[in-house]
Structures are given as structure tokens and as C-alpha cells.
Design a protein around this motif. Sequence first.
Motif, short mmCIF file in Angstrom:
data_model
loop_
_atom_site.label_atom_id
_atom_site.label_comp_id
_atom_site.label_asym_id
_atom_site.label_seq_id
_atom_site.Cartn_x
_atom_site.Cartn_y
_atom_site.Cartn_z
N LEU A 92 41.47 44.02 37.69
CA LEU A 92 42.03 43.19 38.38
C LEU A 92 40.43 42.00 38.36
CD1 LEU A 92 43.24 42.31 40.54
CD2 LEU A 92 42.34 42.78 42.73
N GLY A 272 44.72 38.25 38.59
CA GLY A 272 43.19 38.39 38.81
C GLY A 272 43.30 36.80 38.36
N ARG A 276 45.72 34.02 40.81
CA ARG A 276 45.11 33.38 42.21
C ARG A 276 45.16 32.07 42.33
NH1 ARG A 276 38.13 34.28 40.70
NH2 ARG A 276 38.93 36.42 40.59
N TRP A 284 41.64 36.09 49.05
CA TRP A 284 41.26 37.01 47.54
C TRP A 284 39.93 37.74 48.14
CZ3 TRP A 284 43.11 37.37 43.64
CH2 TRP A 284 42.31 37.59 42.64
N GLN A 288 39.73 41.19 47.65
CA GLN A 288 38.96 42.27 46.39
C GLN A 288 37.92 43.73 47.42
OE1 GLN A 288 36.30 39.22 45.33
NE2 GLN A 288 36.04 39.04 43.40
N LYS A 523 37.32 30.21 38.20
CA LYS A 523 37.03 30.72 37.10
C LYS A 523 36.57 30.74 36.16
CE LYS A 523 39.24 35.19 37.01
NZ LYS A 523 40.40 35.83 36.38
#
Length: 827
Positions: A92, A272, A276, A284, A288, A523
Motif C-alpha cells: 500500500l 494506493g 486513492r 485515507w 493507513q 502524491k
Amino acid sequence: MHEGVWSTVLGLFSLMTIAVLILPLSKRVKVPYTVLLALVGIIIGFLHGLLGITATDVGLHSQLFNSFQSFDLTSEIIFFVFLPVLIFEASLAIDVRKLLSDIRPILFLAVIGLFISTFLIGGAVYAVSGMGFVVCLLLGAILSATDPVAVVAIFKDLGAPKRLAILVEGESLFNDATAIVLFTILAAMIAGTAEADLVGGGITFLKVFVGGIVVGFVMAHVFSWVISKVKGIALVEVSLTISLAYLAFLFAEHYLHVSGVMAVVTAALVIGSHGRTSISGHGWELLQETWETLGFWANSLIFVLVGIAVPTILSLFGSDMWLTLGTILVVGFGARALLTHGILPVLSATGMCPPVNLGFRTVMWWGGLRGAVSLALALAFFENEAISQEKQDFVIVLVCAFVLFTLFVNATTVGKVMQAFGLDKLSKNDLAIRDRTVERALSEVAESIPAIAENNVVYGEVADQAVSGYGDRLKAIKASIEKQDPIDDDGWLKMGLLSVIGQERKHYLNDYSKGYVDPSSSKDLLSVADDILDSVKASGVQGYVTASEASLEFDWRFRIAMQLHRRLGLVGPLRNQLSNRWTRLRTTLAALTRIKKVGINDIQSLIDDKVSLLLVEFIDNRILRTEAALNALRAQYPGYANKVQTLHLDRIMLNQELSKYSDLYKDAIISTEIYTSLASAIGAREEASLVQPELDLGLDKLELVASVPLFEGVEKDKLRSIADLLKPQLIVPSEILCKAGEPGDCMYFISSGAIAVQTDGAPIILGSGDFFGEIALLKNAPRTATVVAESFCEVLILQSSDFAKLLSDNQAMKETIEKVAEQRMSN
Ligand code: CMP
């Protein structure tokens, strides 16, 4: 209640309690967590035998031991209960973008490397043990699957380059899958249900490997879609990912007989990255945390359970096995050394993977522990009734011994290896920064003591004593700074840059948490910042320049989107890429500007004055380049740019408004009711600001044709037939459109933007309304010059096959084009 159930609950949660309490203990005694877990498991296993407890004994301690023993650790339990969690959790966190850009060395190490290691171990065992060759190969395959958890954790502590961590993580995840597939094929041969067939085996291998990827990919997309429909209910979102991990493994392995590991790895990678975006921000975070907890439980339990099973397994160890075990240890580590010290440097030399220094390589080698997957495979072999007892014992005992060796010898000494290479120490530069940080903090604190003393009614002499205590420490730290070896300008600059990147990351995370940047763009931004960080670590200041310039280029995803648009006419991916680019450039620019205005002061007090000016220059330069890239996009799509800017500003203002209300509420000036009502009104407005405007690529053919003067005055019907021959296309800055000397099969009309014709002298800039690439078609000759896009451009392309038709139908146009071409050739 049924007797078995309370016993299971008793056993499971007692074990869990013991296992998790070992974590604080391991921190105190500084022994790796997993080693202590296994040790405790082994002690429990021994005690059970030692105390001579039988299944019918009553009394709490007997029931407790019996409940532990009733957890028969079968391969199915490891596979179907533990592996999905462990693998999903490990995958992930992997950055898919980075994984894909290093996929070649990863696959090389995980597939070819595993084969090499399998054959080396298998061959050596065959030579000394007298066992059949296939059984020896199977043992080799099982023993070649490394368990990444330990090394990755160590690398994280060391701040190893992210790219290296991905390489190791990717290798060990994929090599687990490779080992399992190889194992299945070899086990079937041993059980007599499959023929030894190299080609057939190879094809099966590919089918199972790729099949697993497909299953994981499809299921993760289906789950992402479902998750996007329940957006906002974090509990449901997270629970669905847990179901996905288990179901993907089950469907792949049990129903479709393809690789469950690959299915789970792929599913986690999809969730991931792409997935996402369908999960809410809060979801999210919860996701995690939940996965971290699940992974911790699974890891804790599996090591204790393995430990409990050890005494029974090792009781099968015969004295004739010592030679084989010794061989396995020597060849096993030799084969790994061949990969880390032989093949990895070759891959680095050919540019396929980042350069890895000897220290890291040695840690990779010695830290290549074997874990749950190796044991699960050995157990699966042990439980296979079609296989003789002798072979079963041979495999399980040796695997168990090898796993224990890596756990008790390697895991406990890998720290020493790091020490030997100085990997555990702060570098000279870090030490310098540390001392300066302490110096600054101490002098600030010392200065503030009198005021603090006064505010808190502390007597003067006590405060004076404190001040002089700080003074002594300050003197000591100054003396230590003076004693340090001087650091050159490049060293300081490098440290300053590392700090700038750290701040950049902080801004990105902050913008994300405030909802200013969508999850997928943030990201990307973080991943680019990591690239720059790696690059500075590897090549210093030059690395910063190269990596930050590379971050402005159009990456492979953009190129794919562009090809999809050009070849298949798909607009969506290109539109997404352009709007993501917009968000990324805007966020980077904002972060850099903030660093320049505020953050730089903090850095400047830690590094050399002369160098800090240079640092500002570097930031300025990057700001200029980012701004230029953003302006190029803005020039092409001014309407879109204004719309997104307005929405962005709206969101910031809404956030500010909300924080004002929240301050008033915290100070008890407004009541809960008023605050809730204000907050929900803001929530509604925020929702409206979240709707992203669509980016119109502006490639309407008729409009583009109308903007080229050459086609002016052509009557409507004719214009339509001309338009039919032309193909609109978006060109990105720096794209090469023609290369001098190459054959040409089309010409271009520029509707908007600018291009540069590179001639012997200064480049000639052509803009909206101009055309180029006509000479190659008219003269049937190679291109006379290289043409590069200066900005985003919209062009209309005319293929050579339609060129003659267009000219023969339009005499005036023909004459103009010929005249321009003659003129250009005579220049
Ligand atoms: P072609 O030779 O097909 O490909 C390169 C193109 O650059 C060429 O056609 C012209 O369209 C353009 N070109 C070449 N030389 C000049 C010039 N001197 N001025 C403007 N355009 C030029």
C-alpha cells in the motif's frame, strides 16, 4: 458455549497480549521485535513439552498451553489469513510511479535473481544430500524468497534513498510471488501430478504471474468504483479495502489458480494510487492507521506461532542434516551476495538502477531475512500427502533451521554491519547542523529565562543559576563547533537544499490536508520532492538542478495520454494530465514562494551566510522556471486558468472564514449551536467549490481552420472539405515536430502558439497563422530544418497523401505555399 470457541478466544488473545507487549520490551533491550517474538514462541513450545501437559488437563495454565498448541499453523492459515494482510500492507505504501520507473531492475532481481539463487542452492544441496534434484530445487526456491520487512525498516531508520527502498521492497514482494509459483510447479512434479517440462513450466509461470496481476487489477478497480459511491463514509471505505485484500487473494489462488500474492500486490498498488482519489481525506488517514494496526497484529502473531511450532519441527532434525544445512547457509548467502555485489553493480553501471554503495549493498545482503512465505511453503509441502515422509521432513526441517538462522543471527547482527559501514552515525554534515541547531536553541532559551522567571514568580537567584547553566552548555557547544572539520560551500549548499526540500514537502502535505490539492496531485508532488531529495543526496547541487528541471518535463504518463489522444482520439486522459499539471505547477510555485519569503530565514541561521545567498539564487531560479511552465499553460488555456484560480481562492477564503469561527467558538464567544450552523453553511459552499471546471482542449477543427489566414476567403463548403483533410493536434512545449534530414510525410498549419525553426543562424520563430513542413512534401526531399515547439501549440496536420489534392483544388493556396517555400529555401 462450545468448548472449542472459548479455548480459541483464550489462546488467541493471550498470545496477542504477550506478543504486543514484547514490542516495548524489544525497544528496551534493543533486540529486534521479531526475534523476541519467535524466542517467546519457542519458549512456549518447549514449556508445553517440558511441563508434560496433556490435552485433557484442566486448570488455567494447562488450558492456556493447550489453547496455544491448538493453533495448528498450517500453510493455509499462513496463506489465506496472514499473507493478504502482510502483503497488502507492505504494498500500500509503495509509490507506483517509482515502482514502474524501476520495474526492470526489480523484475530482474525478483525473477531472474530468484531463479539464479534457486539453481545455485538446489545444485549444491543435490551434490551433498543425495536427495532428488527436483526436491533440491524446490528447497532452493523456498529459501530464495527474502522477507523485506526487516531491511525496509532499517533503511527507513537510516534515511536511505527512497529509490533504493523501493528497489528492495519491490524485489522482495515480487520474489515472494516468483518463489510461490516456482514452488507450485516443482511440488506438482514431485507429487507426480505434472511432468518435468521446462517450456511448459515457463508458460505456466507466466500465466500464473500475469494472471495474478490481472485479477488484482480488475478487482481493485471494481472496489475503487464501489468505494467512490460511498464517498465520505470512512468506516465503509476502509472495511472494503480489507475485504478486497482477502477476496483478491482467495479468487486468484483458490478459484482461478493464479498468483494470489501478485493479485494482492497489484490490488494494493491500485488502491494506493488510482483508488486513492475515490477515498475521502479522512478515509485515507483511517485506512493507513487501520492497515498499520492489522499488519502489526499479523506480524506479531505469526512470529509467535512460528516459534511455538519450532520445537516440534526441529525434533525431526537428524545428525546427517548438518552438512546440508552448512551447504545451504554458505550457498544461500553466496547466491544473495552474487545478486547484491555482482549483479546490482552491473545494473547500476548500465543505468538500470541507482548506484548503491557498498554499505547499503552489504546491508541488503546480510539483511535478506527469510520469513513467513518460506515457512508457509515448507508447511504446504509438509502437508502434501502425495509426497513421501522423508522428503517432507527434509524440506521442513532445513527451511525452519535456515529461517531461524537468519532471524537469530542476521537480524540481531545487521545493526553491527551498519555500524561497521558507519551507516548508523550522523554524517559530518548532519553533526554540524545538529550542533548549530542546539546552539541556536540554547541561546534563545537562555535569553528568555529572565522574562520567564518574572512571569512565573521564580526568584532571581534561581533564574541566574539557570542562565549560567545555559551559558556553560552554550560554551561547550561552541567549542565543539569550532573543533569540527570545516565544511565546504558545496556541503553547506547541499544541506540547505535538503532543508528546502523538507519544507517543500511540508507545504504539500499542508495544502493537501486543507483540501487545496487533490490526493493524486499531492502524491505526485511528494514523489517529485522525493526524487529531488534522492538526487541531491546522490549528486549534490547538480542533482538538485537536474532533478528539479526534470520535474517540469512531461513524464511518461503525459506521453501516454498524448498518444491516446493522437491515435485513438481519447480526450479524457490528456485533459486530466493537463489539469493535474496545472495543479502541480501552481502548488510548487506557491510552496517555493512561501519558502523564499519565510522558511529561508530558518535555514539561513543554520548554514553559512555566504552560502545562504546562493541558496536563495537556486530557489529563485526554480521559481522562474516553474512560473514559465505555468504561464505557458495559462497562455494556452486562459479561461480555464482563471476559473481554477477563482475556485482555489474561494476555498482558501472559506478555510480562513471557518478558522475565524472556530477561534470564536474555542474562546467561548459563540455557542456550539451557532458554530455548528456556521460550519455547515461553509461546508455547503465548500462542496460547490470542489467541482472542478472542465478543461476544454480547444481542438475544434473548424475554429482552428478559421484562424489560419491561408484559408481565409475560402467559401464555406470548400472550407469544410479542406477541414476534412486536416487533423487538429495539441503540441507541448519543446516537442520536436520535424528533424532535419529525416523524411517528412506531413505539413503543419499553426492555429495558435509558436514554434522555432532551427537554422544555421538564429532560430526563426513562426506563430499563429504560419505553416511549416511544406518543403519536404513539395520537393519530395528530407526535412530541411529541425522544428521545435516554443510553447503549447494547436496545429492542423495535413498528410502528404492529401497534400496534392488540397493544392490541386486550390490554385491560389498552391501558389502561396510554393512561393513561401522558395523564399525559405533561398534564405
Ligand atoms: P521541411 O523541410 O519539410 O521541414 C522543416 C521546415 O522548416 C521546412 O519544411 C520549412 O517549413 C521550415 N523552414 C525551413 N527553413 C526555413 C526558413 N528559413 N524560414 C522559415 N521556415 C523555414
